[in-house]
Design a protein around this motif. Structure first.
Motif, PDB file in Angstrom:
ATOM      1  N   GLY A  90     -35.928   0.086  -0.141  1.00 54.23           N
ATOM      2  CA  GLY A  90     -37.332  -0.298  -0.007  1.00 54.23           C
ATOM      3  C   GLY A  90     -37.977  -0.636  -1.331  1.00 54.23           C
ATOM      4  O   GLY A  90     -38.933  -1.412  -1.380  1.00 54.23           O
ATOM      5  N   VAL A  91     -37.438  -0.086  -2.428  1.00 51.94           N
ATOM      6  CA  VAL A  91     -38.000  -0.334  -3.757  1.00 51.94           C
ATOM      7  C   VAL A  91     -37.584  -1.696  -4.296  1.00 51.94           C
ATOM      8  O   VAL A  91     -38.376  -2.384  -4.949  1.00 51.94           O
ATOM      9  N   ILE A  92     -36.348  -2.104  -4.026  1.00 48.74           N
ATOM     10  CA  ILE A  92     -35.903  -3.404  -4.554  1.00 48.74           C
ATOM     11  C   ILE A  92     -36.324  -4.561  -3.649  1.00 48.74           C
ATOM     12  O   ILE A  92     -36.390  -5.706  -4.099  1.00 48.74           O
ATOM     13  N   ASN A  93     -36.637  -4.275  -2.379  1.00 43.92           N
ATOM     14  CA  ASN A  93     -37.051  -5.350  -1.465  1.00 43.92           C
ATOM     15  C   ASN A  93     -38.299  -6.102  -1.918  1.00 43.92           C
ATOM     16  O   ASN A  93     -38.368  -7.318  -1.736  1.00 43.92           O
ATOM     17  N   PRO A  94     -39.321  -5.431  -2.480  1.00 45.38           N
ATOM     18  CA  PRO A  94     -40.488  -6.204  -2.924  1.00 45.38           C
ATOM     19  C   PRO A  94     -40.177  -7.191  -4.054  1.00 45.38           C
ATOM     20  O   PRO A  94     -40.930  -8.142  -4.267  1.00 45.38           O
ATOM     21  N   ALA A  95     -39.071  -6.961  -4.771  1.00 46.04           N
ATOM     22  CA  ALA A  95     -38.672  -7.918  -5.807  1.00 46.04           C
ATOM     23  C   ALA A  95     -38.068  -9.172  -5.197  1.00 46.04           C
ATOM     24  O   ALA A  95     -37.931 -10.190  -5.870  1.00 46.04           O
ATOM     25  N   LYS A  96     -37.733  -9.094  -3.906  1.00 45.46           N
ATOM     26  CA  LYS A  96     -37.161 -10.243  -3.210  1.00 45.46           C
ATOM     27  C   LYS A  96     -38.188 -10.958  -2.343  1.00 45.46           C
ATOM     28  O   LYS A  96     -37.930 -12.045  -1.838  1.00 45.46           O
ATOM     29  N   SER A  97     -39.337 -10.327  -2.143  1.00 46.42           N
ATOM     30  CA  SER A  97     -40.289 -10.813  -1.148  1.00 46.42           C
ATOM     31  C   SER A  97     -41.689 -10.991  -1.739  1.00 46.42           C
ATOM     32  O   SER A  97     -42.091 -10.236  -2.638  1.00 46.42           O
ATOM     33  N   PRO A  98     -42.451 -11.959  -1.239  1.00 47.11           N
ATOM     34  CA  PRO A  98     -43.833 -12.137  -1.708  1.00 47.11           C
ATOM     35  C   PRO A  98     -44.816 -11.184  -1.033  1.00 47.11           C
ATOM     36  O   PRO A  98     -45.988 -11.133  -1.420  1.00 47.11           O
ATOM     37  N   TYR A  99     -44.375 -10.422  -0.035  1.00 47.72           N
ATOM     38  CA  TYR A  99     -45.288  -9.572   0.725  1.00 47.72           C
ATOM     39  C   TYR A  99     -45.646  -8.306  -0.060  1.00 47.72           C
ATOM     40  O   TYR A  99     -44.835  -7.764  -0.818  1.00 47.72           O
ATOM     41  N   SER A 100     -46.870  -7.843   0.167  1.00 47.20           N
ATOM     42  CA  SER A 100     -47.329  -6.600  -0.436  1.00 47.20           C
ATOM     43  C   SER A 100     -48.325  -5.945   0.511  1.00 47.20           C
ATOM     44  O   SER A 100     -48.700  -6.517   1.540  1.00 47.20           O
ATOM     45  N   ASN A 101     -48.767  -4.743   0.151  1.00 48.15           N
ATOM     46  CA  ASN A 101     -49.766  -4.044   0.951  1.00 48.15           C
ATOM     47  C   ASN A 101     -51.189  -4.388   0.517  1.00 48.15           C
ATOM     48  O   ASN A 101     -52.142  -3.726   0.916  1.00 48.15           O
TER      49      ASN A 101
END
Length: 255
Positions: A209-220
């Motif tokens: 879950g920590v490395i996924n945001p480095a692959k994706s433009p989505y955020s909270n």
């Protein structure tokens, strides 16, 4: 059903914590629940959507809430968990600040190092400090570049220097989309008995879950914005005594 969801919680009435879910793409409300327990969340999604619909969900974006993570794949078997970037960086930054405060207790209050660590603490959160132009730094009371002040502060303690360099490395890898580098930083970290050990262990437990945001433009970000609107609503209405009435107003904000 939206294919990308944001999960979070907020304080509703009488200090109760309530669950909120929105569409990560349109930022429209999916559901606001009076409680935040897993059983309530599972009951809503299972009763409202069949497995075929829930299997279409691709991403669930959230903070580092371990309770929510336990039910994501049960509800949405094909979804990936994306932990919000802000919460990852905040976790490491707080650990760095804990080490900084510990260093302060061991320094002479009149020393230059103490002045930097106490008065110029915000410099250690800057990802691109000025290394060329000297400025008069209030607190240190002398002309210096930001980088020189940072070097002075990090020289007092090896654990603090490690925390600072790790903070920068994680920030740059995360925001730059370098997920392999991010994974390497986390998995190769060697503990030194500081507060950073706990933070890095937490990131390691949530590595995917920590490395996924480095692959994706989505955020909270969208749902944090909604929570800000809810706080402003409560303030303008001097709070709510009735939760049902409050939720009606919340839906009006994000319908």
């Amino acid at each position: 059903m939206p294919v990308n969801l944001c999960f979070d919680e907020f304080r509703s009435t009488k200090n109760a914590m309530s669950f909120i879910c929105i569409d990560a793409d349109t930022h429209k409300a999916v559901k606001v629940l009076s409680g935040r327990l897993n059983k309530d969340i599972k009951e809503f999604f299972i009763n409202r959507y069949d497995l075929q619909e829930r299997a279409k969900v691709k991403r669930v974006i959230m903070d580092m809430n371990a309770a929510y993570q336990r039910i994501v794949h049960e509800l949405f078997p094909n979804a990936e968990i994306i932990i919000d970037r802000f919460h990852i960086i905040q976790l490491v930054a707080r650990a760095m600040d804990q080490i900084r405060v510990q260093c302060l207790k061991q320094l002479d209050v009149h020393s230059r190092e103490h002045k930097v660590l106490k008065s110029l603490w915000k410099l250690f959160h800057k990802t691109k400090p000025d290394a060329k132009q000297a400025h008069y730094l209030i607190g240190l009371n002398e002309y210096s570049t930001e980088q020189n002040a940072i070097d002075l502060g990090t020289s007092v303690s090896a654990p603090f220097k490690t925390a600072y360099t790790t903070y920068l490395a994680i920030h740059d890898a995360l925001m730059g989309g370098h997920y392999r580098e991010l994974a390497t930083i986390i998995t190769t970290y060697k503990g030194n008995g500081s507060a950073l050990d706990t933070a890095m262990a937490t990131l390691g437990k949530n590595l995917t879950g920590v490395i996924n945001p480095a692959k994706s433009p989505y955020s909270n970000g969208p749902i944090e914005g909604v929570n800000r609107k809810i706080k402003e609503l409560k303030r303008s209405c001097y709070g709510f005594a009735n939760q049902e009435n409050m939720f009606k107003r919340v839906y009006q904000l994000i319908a």
